[in-house]
Design an enzyme around this catalytic site. Sequence first.
Site: not given
Length: 470
Positions: A369-370, A389-390, A386, A424, A421-422
């Site tokens: 994950h970035p 989402e961002q 991603s 949703a 850091f992940i």
Amino acid sequence: MTRYPRDLTGYGNDLPTAHWPGGAKIAVQVVLNYEEGSENNILHGDDASEAFLSEMTGATPWPRQRHWNMESIYEYGSRAGFWRVHSLLRELPITVYGVATALARAPQQLAAMQQAGWEIASHGLKWVEHKDMSVEEERQQIREAIRLHTEVTGQPPRGWYTGRCSMNTVALAAEEGDFLYIADSYADDLPYWISTGGKDQLIVPYTMDCNDMRFAIQAGFANGDQFESYLKDSFDMLYAEGQTGHAKMMSIGLHCRIIGRPGRAMALKRALDYFRQHDGVWFATRAQIADHWMKHHPPKRHLRPSAMDRQVFVAAFGDVFEHSPWIADKAYDLELGPTHDNAFGVHSALARVFRSAGEKQRLDVLMAHPDLAGKLAAAGSLTPDSTAEQAGAGLDMLTDAERATFTTLNETYMSKFGFPFIIAVRDNSKASIMAAFQRRIDNDRATEFGEACRQVERIALLRLQQKFAQ
């Protein structure tokens, strides 16, 4: 690869709006089974007498013999019971499940059914068990039932119900009959579509509980009041659900030799009178319900993961867990079926693989994950999911100060935990992401590893829901 054929989910929490005519809150569907003269009997070429659904508790077949008492119980249904029920129901649109050989032996009763405008669906060729028939024998029985039904009634049946069916019955009926609906199911309160017999087949499910057959079994109704009370309670629950926008169908199953007895017929009359006292009740035949469902809820093509081959499955779901197609590859080998052909079903399979993986494998998924608003985002190197989402959380439009804060938090977090850091982000705003970042950075590693894994699973579910909504 293991595939489980049963659909244990159905509509789940996503109930369709029935749109019953006139805004009805409930569809009441009454079935009269006409079986008298088609039951097991050596006169009909069977090996033994009938033993099913009669007044005789514990009856057993008599091999190679006629059974006078059993025959006369069935004859009551055709001689007296039918006419009593006919007088109660002749003003209602009901469906008859007519066994072809029984209809052929009942010209006056058949004429009364047709004069009342009742739908006459096929109930098979004979009222016998199909479970031990070979596929070809059952196929021939279905073909002959359709032929004889058409010959006797003047038109082919639009609906089919075997009742004493085999595991092959529904598929064979779909192949052979060109039926508007098949009723060999007790699985729902609404019609539903299945793929069988090489086509989309509408199922209009039937009932074993609101059924007078329970007078003929030991765990059933002992008197008319019990039957009446059960029908009213079932109606009240479904009617109340219909008032909240979730209208359903109530099926009632009747048999001439059972409900036609005076003490039971009166209970049916009281229940029907009770139904009629309510507004928004649609009495309908099964064919009318099927026609309505066909118009308002035609079959839809949707993702069917359980029917995909491995390559297609991995291509479709390999990116759900970021850059980790191995999860989809392993999930493909689990016991999948129709109940997995939705976002929650696929997510369950993928999450099982992720949860059962070793810590090193799960850490690799976290590392895939970035950073939020990090270098990959700045370079435009995020995956499409991603990126969307961002952007949806506004992380692509940060002020210089916000970007600096995120950069510092990313570096501190990575230094402390060893993974990015992940969260949703589709569940959050820019402000709530920042607040979670600052709160979680104080966790110990074990706590934060668990939280990061839960967030990864949540991200996967949100991605799957978007895929299935397309």
